[in-house]
Design a protein around this motif. Structure first.
Motif, PDB file in Angstrom:
ATOM      1  N   ALA A 135       0.877  -1.170   0.000  1.00 40.89           N
ATOM      2  CA  ALA A 135       0.000   0.000   0.000  1.00 40.89           C
ATOM      3  C   ALA A 135       0.916   1.221   0.000  1.00 40.89           C
ATOM      4  CB  ALA A 135      -0.912   0.007   1.219  1.00 40.89           C
ATOM      5  N   PRO A 136       0.407   2.377  -0.391  1.00 43.55           N
ATOM      6  CA  PRO A 136       1.246   3.576  -0.341  1.00 43.55           C
ATOM      7  C   PRO A 136       1.818   3.782   1.061  1.00 43.55           C
ATOM      8  CG  PRO A 136      -0.799   4.033  -1.507  1.00 43.55           C
ATOM      9  CD  PRO A 136      -0.934   2.660  -0.917  1.00 43.55           C
ATOM     10  N   ALA A 137       3.059   4.216   1.137  1.00 45.20           N
ATOM     11  CA  ALA A 137       3.743   4.362   2.428  1.00 45.20           C
ATOM     12  C   ALA A 137       2.987   5.289   3.377  1.00 45.20           C
ATOM     13  CB  ALA A 137       5.171   4.871   2.207  1.00 45.20           C
ATOM     14  N   HIS A 138       2.332   6.297   2.841  1.00 43.41           N
ATOM     15  CA  HIS A 138       1.638   7.240   3.729  1.00 43.41           C
ATOM     16  C   HIS A 138       0.418   6.631   4.413  1.00 43.41           C
ATOM     17  CE1 HIS A 138      -0.709   8.073   0.016  1.00 43.41           C
ATOM     18  NE2 HIS A 138      -1.679   8.333   0.854  1.00 43.41           N
ATOM     19  N   PHE A 139      -0.041   5.480   3.969  1.00 41.33           N
ATOM     20  CA  PHE A 139      -1.150   4.817   4.656  1.00 41.33           C
ATOM     21  C   PHE A 139      -0.765   4.439   6.081  1.00 41.33           C
ATOM     22  CE2 PHE A 139      -4.042   3.007   1.066  1.00 41.33           C
ATOM     23  CZ  PHE A 139      -4.194   4.278   0.549  1.00 41.33           C
ATOM     24  N   ALA A 140       0.520   4.262   6.340  1.00 41.42           N
ATOM     25  CA  ALA A 140       0.969   3.929   7.691  1.00 41.42           C
ATOM     26  C   ALA A 140       0.628   5.049   8.672  1.00 41.42           C
ATOM     27  CB  ALA A 140       2.472   3.659   7.711  1.00 41.42           C
ATOM     28  N   ARG A 141       0.554   6.283   8.186  1.00 42.71           N
ATOM     29  CA  ARG A 141       0.228   7.423   9.034  1.00 42.71           C
ATOM     30  C   ARG A 141      -1.236   7.832   8.909  1.00 42.71           C
ATOM     31  NH1 ARG A 141       4.627  11.914   8.138  1.00 42.71           N
ATOM     32  NH2 ARG A 141       3.911  12.552  10.188  1.00 42.71           N
ATOM     33  N   LEU A 142      -1.861   7.498   7.811  1.00 37.31           N
ATOM     34  CA  LEU A 142      -3.213   7.961   7.523  1.00 37.31           C
ATOM     35  C   LEU A 142      -4.301   7.042   8.055  1.00 37.31           C
ATOM     36  CD1 LEU A 142      -5.149   9.897   5.882  1.00 37.31           C
ATOM     37  CD2 LEU A 142      -4.875   8.258   3.994  1.00 37.31           C
ATOM     38  N   ARG A 143      -4.164   5.761   7.825  1.00 31.75           N
ATOM     39  CA  ARG A 143      -5.294   4.853   8.000  1.00 31.75           C
ATOM     40  C   ARG A 143      -5.825   4.744   9.432  1.00 31.75           C
ATOM     41  NH1 ARG A 143      -7.489   5.070   3.334  1.00 31.75           N
ATOM     42  NH2 ARG A 143      -7.102   3.382   1.890  1.00 31.75           N
ATOM     43  N   ILE A 144      -4.974   4.672  10.428  1.00 31.32           N
ATOM     44  CA  ILE A 144      -5.495   4.493  11.786  1.00 31.32           C
ATOM     45  C   ILE A 144      -6.336   5.692  12.215  1.00 31.32           C
ATOM     46  CG2 ILE A 144      -4.893   4.267  14.237  1.00 31.32           C
ATOM     47  CD1 ILE A 144      -2.656   2.330  13.334  1.00 31.32           C
ATOM     48  N   PRO A 145      -5.832   6.933  12.147  1.00 28.94           N
ATOM     49  CA  PRO A 145      -6.704   8.039  12.561  1.00 28.94           C
ATOM     50  C   PRO A 145      -7.920   8.203  11.647  1.00 28.94           C
ATOM     51  CG  PRO A 145      -4.570   8.874  11.807  1.00 28.94           C
ATOM     52  CD  PRO A 145      -4.476   7.379  11.857  1.00 28.94           C
TER      53      PRO A 145
END
Length: 152
Positions: free
Chosen positions: A123-133
């Motif tokens: 998945a795009p790397a930024h999903f690591a910061r985006l998806r949980i919140p």
């Protein structure tokens, strides 16, 4: 085009990620604040919107798999299918507690699986910061609607 390896969350992902969660929060609030029978309309709107978002996220994951050679086709297909089927089931399973519970499960899976996938290139790397919140905001609205149904 955004770099799928860049962990910074692009502006379009912030807007298109958090924006669609707001109707879920509003719907969850409406389930508690609107008079009968409008509170049921708010719950129905939460189910419909949350399911549509879950199905859309399934397409996002599959689309990433098509466009990124590093992504595992098997992981993408299994993940996409799970998200899609949970969204679909929420639309066809009768009864608000069941529908809303399926959606909470789906949003929990998105938060967990997309965060993990971002760390492995699926998945795009930024999903690591985006998806949980992002998913927690959606789950707040879904959970509020579920609470209203259970306490009605």
């Amino acid at each position: 085009m955004d770099d799928p390896h860049d962990p910074r969350v692009p502006v379009n992902s912030l807007v298109l990620g958090y924006g669609p969660m707001l109707p879920l929060v509003l719907g969850g609030a409406g389930a508690w604040l609107l008079p009968p029978p409008l509170e049921l309309f708010a719950v129905q709107a939460v189910v419909l919107w949350a399911a549509l978002i879950l199905v859309f996220i399934a397409g996002v994951r599959r689309g990433f798999g098509f466009g990124n050679r590093r992504a595992s086709t098997t992981v993408e297909i299994v993940t996409m299918t799970a998200y899609f089927l949970l969204g679909l089931a929420a639309l066809i399973v009768p009864g608000f507690p069941a529908e809303l519970t399926l959606l909470l499960l789906g949003y929990t899976l998105v938060a967990w699986l997309d965060t993990r996938a971002a760390k492995t290139g699926n998945a795009p790397a930024h999903f690591a910061r985006l998806r949980i919140p992002q998913m927690l905001i959606g789950m707040l609205g879904i959970g509020a609607a579920l609470g209203r149904v259970l306490l009605a």
